[in-house]
Design an enzyme around this catalytic site. Structure first.
Site, PDB file in Angstrom:
ATOM      1  CB  CYS A   1      30.605 -19.978  33.255  1.00  0.00           C
ATOM      2  SG  CYS A   1      30.641 -21.332  31.955  1.00  0.00           S
TER       3      CYS A   1
ATOM      4  CB  THR B   1      32.701 -21.496  28.218  1.00  0.00           C
ATOM      5  OG1 THR B   1      32.347 -21.055  27.534  1.00  0.00           O
ATOM      6  CG2 THR B   1      33.031 -22.195  29.092  1.00  0.00           C
TER       7      THR B   1
ATOM      8  CB  CYS C   1      24.802 -22.990  35.547  1.00  0.00           C
ATOM      9  SG  CYS C   1      24.135 -21.948  33.211  1.00  0.00           S
TER      10      CYS C   1
ATOM     11  CB  CYS D   1      27.610 -27.574  31.181  1.00  0.00           C
ATOM     12  SG  CYS D   1      28.054 -26.631  32.841  1.00  0.00           S
TER      13      CYS D   1
ATOM     14  CD  GLU E   1      27.865 -18.173  29.016  1.00  0.00           C
ATOM     15  OE1 GLU E   1      26.478 -17.330  29.850  1.00  0.00           O
ATOM     16  OE2 GLU E   1      27.631 -18.633  28.309  1.00  0.00           O
TER      17      GLU E   1
ATOM     18  CE1 TYR F   1      24.181 -22.181  28.419  1.00  0.00           C
ATOM     19  CE2 TYR F   1      23.687 -19.568  28.746  1.00  0.00           C
ATOM     20  CZ  TYR F   1      24.610 -20.809  28.618  1.00  0.00           C
ATOM     21  OH  TYR F   1      26.006 -20.258  27.902  1.00  0.00           O
TER      22      TYR F   1
ATOM     23  CD  GLU G   1      33.753 -18.272  27.766  1.00  0.00           C
ATOM     24  OE1 GLU G   1      34.420 -17.134  28.681  1.00  0.00           O
ATOM     25  OE2 GLU G   1      32.903 -18.623  28.418  1.00  0.00           O
TER      26      GLU G   1
ATOM     27  CG  HIS H   1      25.776 -25.765  26.333  1.00  0.00           C
ATOM     28  ND1 HIS H   1      26.061 -26.102  27.262  1.00  0.00           N
ATOM     29  CD2 HIS H   1      26.167 -24.421  26.134  1.00  0.00           C
ATOM     30  CE1 HIS H   1      27.136 -25.508  27.733  1.00  0.00           C
ATOM     31  NE2 HIS H   1      27.180 -24.588  27.165  1.00  0.00           N
TER      32      HIS H   1
HETATM   33 FE1  SF4 Z   1      29.250 -22.321  31.934  1.00  0.00          FE
HETATM   34 FE2  SF4 Z   1      26.210 -22.393  32.759  1.00  0.00          FE
HETATM   35 FE3  SF4 Z   1      27.432 -23.471  29.564  1.00  0.00          FE
HETATM   36 FE4  SF4 Z   1      27.628 -24.034  31.859  1.00  0.00          FE
HETATM   37  S1  SF4 Z   1      25.979 -24.182  31.027  1.00  0.00           S
HETATM   38  S2  SF4 Z   1      29.406 -23.893  30.566  1.00  0.00           S
HETATM   39  S3  SF4 Z   1      28.234 -23.000  33.568  1.00  0.00           S
HETATM   40  S4  SF4 Z   1      26.962 -20.791  31.057  1.00  0.00           S
HETATM   41 FE    FE Z   2      28.194 -20.527  28.482  1.00  0.00          FE
END
Ligand code: SF4
Ligand code: FE
Length: 502
Positions: A98, A189, A297, A102, A441, A294, A255, A290
């Site tokens: 991660c 995060t 990423c 974001c 996660e 997913y 985190e 968000h």
């Molecule tokens: Fe992390 Fe993915 Fe969330 Fe971005 S979208 S903060 S890379 S888990």
């Molecule tokens: Fe996350």
């Protein structure tokens, strides 16, 4: 825009209060448990300056027309939304973990449209403040953490009915200059290596919880802000290199539990204060953005897992075995499936009254629910290919030990042409990416699966689907005269009944 080096140096100038492993950290930037996460976030700055990734990592500000880092951009088209997903996959492919930035990006995008709609209803000035704040982020290129999740205490009780009223962040004082907030945010995060945090409510709220309806921006080193860094699976491995697996970027996001102990926020940085009826809308829009991410990423992370599994098979001399190829195909298929969902919810995005775009909410939630399943299956297949050595390999210190080191070298040899140290690196990477913290996660980041199911049921138009079935089966009377004209001999008894009546 900042370079990666400027970003890292800028963190040294902050007075961020961070505790980890029972100690207050003097130099968090070079601390081995934190530095990999800083490196991951730094890549979002570095890639913006690389010609091959500039198109994805940068955008043109709708406020100034100037080129900015895309992580500070407000989406104004479906193309913007699609580029965000492609950007996340590109960064994820490089970090294998991660990169954190974001969350704040999703926060400013959600607040942008919601503040506009609050102003329309109440005549407030939140939208102008938020626009000024976005401009500030675009000019400074600061990293902002998205601070939504409250500790929540007893989940059966609303915020104001908790035994301890601080278990959700709330306003404890309002004065001419601003507000004072108290509480904590959990699972934060990237917050310890951010410049600022964007506080938002965590759930839909009722009138009695008006004080909990607060959104505002706070520097992470403001007086009263304390960060307590979370443990991760195998995090003491970060003190070595070979055993760590992903030595440069670590496992997931780094985190923290962030405590807000009577923190003052000037009015210019307050974007919601008491408008409890908009808390649910803000939570939903943030969650949609968000959850959109997913498949991007984790698509990138999946690419690395596929590569690591294929490399491990090659090092064992089984890359050509048909069952290995079959598993690799399955892993690729699952990776592309989650990516496709992210692209789809972006391509079907729609403008909000503010002019900013929002993803398709149903497909965004489907994206994240798929990630809670498919990443586990990808990891299962990677562990299947990697073999039991993932769980039993001796440590780097044994590999380097003067007496047992040569024995480890001799007996952990795979294909004769592959150095044992290379095999170590790939196996540790697989262990790192398929182990505890990384998978949790994928399950709970951007909300737990049940949160997606609630949204899917709400967005899925179940009544419309039932109506389709009832019409086609004849349970429901068909009144469609055009249909009747096209198929006058339709045996459908309801049609016939209608014809007879006419
Ligand atoms: Fe992390 Fe993915 Fe969330 Fe971005 S979208 S903060 S890379 S888990
Ligand atoms: Fe996350």
């Amino acid at each position: 825009m900042m370079t990666a080096e400027e970003y890292i140096e800028s963190l040294r100038r902050l007075k961020t209060v961070i505790y980890a492993f029972g100690e207050r950290l003097d130099d968090f930037v070079d601390h081995p448990v934190i530095r990999p996460h800083i490196n991951a976030a730094a890549l979002t700055y570095a890639m913006a300056g690389e010609p091959q990734s500039e198109e994805l990592l940068t955008a043109f500000s709708h406020l100034t027309g100037i080129r900015i880092n895309r992580f500070t951009h407000i989406h104004h088209s479906t193309e913007d939304l699609v580029k965000k997903v492609r950007m996340l996959r590109a960064v994820g492919q490089r970090t294998g973990s991660c990169f954190q930035r974001c969350v704040g990006h999703d926060g400013i995008n959600a607040l942008y449209s919601v503040t506009y709609e609050i102003d329309q209803k109440y005549g407030t000035t939140y939208f102008r403040r938020l626009r000024d704040y976005v401009l500030h982020l675009q000019e400074t290129d600061n990293m902002v953490a998205g601070s939504m999740t409250d500790p929540k205490g007893d989940r059966s009780l609303s915020p104001g009915r908790q035994a301890d009223p601080d278990l959700y962040v709330r306003v404890v004082e309002r004065n001419g200059d601003g507000i004072v907030i108290r509480g904590a945010k959990a699972h934060q995060t990237g917050i310890v290596n951010s410049h600022e945090m964007l506080v938002m409510p965590t759930a839909a709220l009722a009138e009695e919880d008006r004080d909990y309806a607060v959104a505002c921006a706070v520097p992470v080193d403001a007086p009263g802000v304390i960060h307590i860094f979370g443990r991760q699976t195998n995090d003491d491995r970060k003190f070595g290199r070979l055993d760590q697996g992903n030595a440069c970027y670590g496992t997931v996001g780094g985190e923290a539990l962030t405590v807000l102990d009577n923190v003052f926020v000037p009015w210019e940085r307050v974007f919601m204060c008491g408008e409890y009826d908009f808390a649910g809308m803000l939570v939903e829009r943030f969650a949609c953005f968000h959850r959109q991410n997913y498949g991007g990423c984790k698509g990138g992370v999946g690419d690395v897992m596929v590569g690591a599994a294929a490399a491990a098979a090659g090092m064992n001399g089984v890359a050509g075995a048909s069952h290995i190829k079959d598993k690799i195909v399955e892993m690729i298929h699952l990776t592309e499936t989650v990516y496709s969902c992210s692209i789809a919810c972006s391509a079907l995005g729609r403008p909000t009254p503010s002019g900013a775009y929002l993803v398709d909410p149903l497909l965004a939630n489907v994206t994240k629910l798929n990630v809670t399943r498919h990443i586990y299956e990808i990891a299962r297949l990677a562990q299947d290919i990697g073999g039991g050595i993932l769980a039993t390999m001796p440590s780097e210190k044994d590999l380097r030990h003067p007496e047992v080191g040569p024995l480890v070298q001799k007996y952990l040899k795979g294909a004769a042409s592959v150095p044992v140290e290379d095999r170590y690196r790939i196996i540790r990477l697989l262990e790192n990416m398929t182990g505890g913290t990384a998978l949790v996660e994928s399950m709970h980041g951007a909300g737990s699966p049940q949160a997606q199911k609630v949204m899917i049921l709400r967005q899925g138009n179940l009544a419309g689907k039932v109506a389709l079935a009832k019409k086609l089966s004849g349970v429901e009377r068909c009144e469609d005269k055009a249909c009747l004209a096209r198929f006058p001999s339709c045996p459908h008894f309801r049609h016939t009944a209608l014809q007879e009546k006419e």
